[in-house]
Design a protein around this motif. Structure first.
Motif, PDB file in Angstrom:
ATOM      1  N   VAL A   2       0.852  -1.177   0.000  1.00 37.32           N
ATOM      2  CA  VAL A   2       0.000   0.000   0.000  1.00 37.32           C
ATOM      3  C   VAL A   2       0.895   1.237   0.000  1.00 37.32           C
ATOM      4  CG1 VAL A   2      -0.205  -0.042   2.527  1.00 37.32           C
ATOM      5  CG2 VAL A   2      -1.899   1.178   1.148  1.00 37.32           C
ATOM      6  N   GLN A   3       0.526   2.221  -0.836  1.00 34.79           N
ATOM      7  CA  GLN A   3       1.270   3.482  -0.909  1.00 34.79           C
ATOM      8  C   GLN A   3       0.487   4.552  -0.149  1.00 34.79           C
ATOM      9  OE1 GLN A   3       0.647   1.720  -4.073  1.00 34.79           O
ATOM     10  NE2 GLN A   3       2.448   0.616  -3.349  1.00 34.79           N
ATOM     11  N   LEU A   4       1.206   5.402   0.552  1.00 33.71           N
ATOM     12  CA  LEU A   4       0.578   6.401   1.407  1.00 33.71           C
ATOM     13  C   LEU A   4       1.054   7.794   1.019  1.00 33.71           C
ATOM     14  CD1 LEU A   4       1.110   4.555   4.809  1.00 33.71           C
ATOM     15  CD2 LEU A   4      -0.938   4.537   3.394  1.00 33.71           C
ATOM     16  N   GLN A   5       0.121   8.737   1.018  1.00 34.07           N
ATOM     17  CA  GLN A   5       0.424  10.117   0.678  1.00 34.07           C
ATOM     18  C   GLN A   5      -0.188  11.015   1.735  1.00 34.07           C
ATOM     19  OE1 GLN A   5       2.171  11.252  -2.139  1.00 34.07           O
ATOM     20  NE2 GLN A   5       2.023  13.341  -1.352  1.00 34.07           N
ATOM     21  N   ALA A   6       0.667  11.666   2.529  1.00 39.15           N
ATOM     22  CA  ALA A   6       0.199  12.561   3.586  1.00 39.15           C
ATOM     23  C   ALA A   6       0.193  13.996   3.092  1.00 39.15           C
ATOM     24  CB  ALA A   6       1.092  12.429   4.814  1.00 39.15           C
ATOM     25  N   CYS A  29      -4.266  11.406   4.963  1.00 40.04           N
ATOM     26  CA  CYS A  29      -3.378  10.376   4.439  1.00 40.04           C
ATOM     27  C   CYS A  29      -4.202   9.519   3.476  1.00 40.04           C
ATOM     28  CB  CYS A  29      -2.809   9.525   5.562  1.00 40.04           C
ATOM     29  SG  CYS A  29      -1.761   8.157   4.996  1.00 40.04           S
ATOM     30  N   ILE A  30      -3.850   9.581   2.206  1.00 34.57           N
ATOM     31  CA  ILE A  30      -4.553   8.814   1.174  1.00 34.57           C
ATOM     32  C   ILE A  30      -3.751   7.557   0.868  1.00 34.57           C
ATOM     33  CG2 ILE A  30      -5.417   8.817  -1.189  1.00 34.57           C
ATOM     34  CD1 ILE A  30      -5.669  11.849  -0.955  1.00 34.57           C
ATOM     35  N   THR A  55       5.389  20.832  16.853  1.00 31.94           N
ATOM     36  CA  THR A  55       6.139  21.049  15.618  1.00 31.94           C
ATOM     37  C   THR A  55       6.943  19.810  15.257  1.00 31.94           C
ATOM     38  OG1 THR A  55       6.301  23.438  15.918  1.00 31.94           O
ATOM     39  CG2 THR A  55       7.960  22.407  14.519  1.00 31.94           C
ATOM     40  N   ALA A  56       6.698  19.286  14.057  1.00 33.23           N
ATOM     41  CA  ALA A  56       7.361  18.048  13.628  1.00 33.23           C
ATOM     42  C   ALA A  56       6.939  17.729  12.202  1.00 33.23           C
ATOM     43  CB  ALA A  56       6.972  16.886  14.542  1.00 33.23           C
ATOM     44  N   VAL A  57       7.633  16.780  11.612  1.00 31.33           N
ATOM     45  CA  VAL A  57       7.150  16.160  10.384  1.00 31.33           C
ATOM     46  C   VAL A  57       6.240  15.011  10.805  1.00 31.33           C
ATOM     47  CG1 VAL A  57       7.754  14.925   8.278  1.00 31.33           C
ATOM     48  CG2 VAL A  57       9.216  16.791   9.095  1.00 31.33           C
ATOM     49  N   TYR A  58       5.044  15.000  10.257  1.00 33.93           N
ATOM     50  CA  TYR A  58       4.060  13.985  10.606  1.00 33.93           C
ATOM     51  C   TYR A  58       3.984  12.953   9.487  1.00 33.93           C
ATOM     52  CZ  TYR A  58       2.510  16.553  14.669  1.00 33.93           C
ATOM     53  OH  TYR A  58       2.473  17.169  15.897  1.00 33.93           O
ATOM     54  N   TYR A  59       4.066  11.692   9.882  1.00 33.48           N
ATOM     55  CA  TYR A  59       4.046  10.585   8.939  1.00 33.48           C
ATOM     56  C   TYR A  59       2.837   9.704   9.196  1.00 33.48           C
ATOM     57  CZ  TYR A  59       9.023  11.706   8.332  1.00 33.48           C
ATOM     58  OH  TYR A  59      10.212  12.328   8.081  1.00 33.48           O
ATOM     59  N   CYS A  60       2.180   9.278   8.128  1.00 31.30           N
ATOM     60  CA  CYS A  60       1.184   8.237   8.291  1.00 31.30           C
ATOM     61  C   CYS A  60       1.816   6.898   7.940  1.00 31.30           C
ATOM     62  CB  CYS A  60      -0.060   8.495   7.455  1.00 31.30           C
ATOM     63  SG  CYS A  60       0.203   8.576   5.675  1.00 31.30           S
ATOM     64  N   ALA A  61       1.302   5.854   8.538  1.00 32.38           N
ATOM     65  CA  ALA A  61       1.883   4.530   8.368  1.00 32.38           C
ATOM     66  C   ALA A  61       0.779   3.485   8.397  1.00 32.38           C
ATOM     67  CB  ALA A  61       2.903   4.251   9.469  1.00 32.38           C
ATOM     68  N   ALA A  62       1.053   2.358   7.767  1.00 35.85           N
ATOM     69  CA  ALA A  62       0.068   1.286   7.693  1.00 35.85           C
ATOM     70  C   ALA A  62       0.730  -0.045   7.980  1.00 35.85           C
ATOM     71  CB  ALA A  62      -0.583   1.250   6.301  1.00 35.85           C
ATOM     72  N   THR A  63      -0.042  -0.935   8.562  1.00 35.54           N
ATOM     73  CA  THR A  63       0.436  -2.284   8.810  1.00 35.54           C
ATOM     74  C   THR A  63      -0.736  -3.247   8.779  1.00 35.54           C
ATOM     75  OG1 THR A  63       1.656  -3.685  10.349  1.00 35.54           O
ATOM     76  CG2 THR A  63       0.214  -2.035  11.320  1.00 35.54           C
ATOM     77  N   ASN A  69       4.707   0.206   6.057  1.00 39.99           N
ATOM     78  CA  ASN A  69       4.411   1.134   4.967  1.00 39.99           C
ATOM     79  C   ASN A  69       4.343   2.552   5.531  1.00 39.99           C
ATOM     80  OD1 ASN A  69       2.708  -1.565   4.433  1.00 39.99           O
ATOM     81  ND2 ASN A  69       3.492  -0.758   2.510  1.00 39.99           N
ATOM     82  N   TRP A  70       5.081   3.466   4.928  1.00 42.10           N
ATOM     83  CA  TRP A  70       5.160   4.840   5.415  1.00 42.10           C
ATOM     84  C   TRP A  70       4.947   5.834   4.288  1.00 42.10           C
ATOM     85  CZ3 TRP A  70       5.973   6.085  10.557  1.00 42.10           C
ATOM     86  CH2 TRP A  70       6.316   5.017  11.394  1.00 42.10           C
ATOM     87  N   GLY A  71       4.246   6.908   4.610  1.00 39.72           N
ATOM     88  CA  GLY A  71       4.130   8.020   3.685  1.00 39.72           C
ATOM     89  C   GLY A  71       5.358   8.905   3.766  1.00 39.72           C
TER      90      GLY A  71
END
Length: 126
Positions: free
Chosen positions: A1-5, A21-22, A91-99, A115-117
Motif C-alpha cells: 500500500v502506498q501512502l500520501q500525507a 493520508c490517502i 512542531t514536527a514532520v508527521y508521517y502516516c503509516a500502515a500495517t 508502509n510509510w508516507g
C-alpha cells in the motif's frame, strides 16, 4: 500500500490543522493505521493509531484530548488527523503509516509498521 500525507503548514499556538493520508494500491480494510511524528533532532514518536475494522483508536498521552484520528466516512481509503489546541512542541514532520493488523499493544510501535508516507511538516509558532 502506498501512502500520501498532506495538510501540514504553519499555524499559531492554539490553532488547528487537519492532516490527511490517502492510501492506494490496496484497501485499508485489513490494515491498522498510525500517525507518527518526528521533531528536529529527535526520534520518531507515536501520536495516534486506528484500527480500520472496528475503529478502535489509541493515542499518545501527549496528544490525548487535542488530536483525533479518524477514517473517512465515505469508505474511501483516507485517514485524518484533526489537530486542535496546537502547541509549539507539536512542531514536527508527521508521517502516516500502515500495517496489516497487529496486536493492540503494537499499534504505538514504529517497528510494527511496514508502509510509510513521505511526511508533512507541521510548524506551530508561539
Amino acid at each position: 500500500v502506498q501512502l500520501q500525507a498532506s495538510g501540514g503548514g504553519l499555524v499559531q499556538a492554539g490553532g488547528s490543522l487537519r492532516l490527511s493520508c490517502i492510501a492506494s494500491g490496496r484497501t485499508l480494510r485489513d490494515y491498522d493505521m498510525g500517525w507518527f511524528r518526528q521533531a528536529p533532532g529527535k526520534e520518531r514518536e507515536f501520536a495516534a493509531a486506528i484500527r480500520w475494522r472496528g475503529g478502535t483508536t489509541v493515542y499518545a498521552d501527549s496528544v490525548k484530548g487535542r488530536l483525533t484520528i479518524s477514517r473517512d466516512n465515505n469508505n474511501r481509503n483516507i485517514i485524518y488527523l484533526q489537530m486542535n489546541m496546537l502547541k509549539p512542541d507539536d512542531t514536527a514532520v508527521y508521517y502516516c503509516a500502515a500495517t496489516p493488523r497487529v496486536a493492540l499493544s503494537g499499534l504505538a510501535e514504529v517497528f510494527s509498521y511496514g508502509n510509510w508516507g513521505q511526511g508533512t511538516l507541521v510548524t506551530v509558532s508561539s
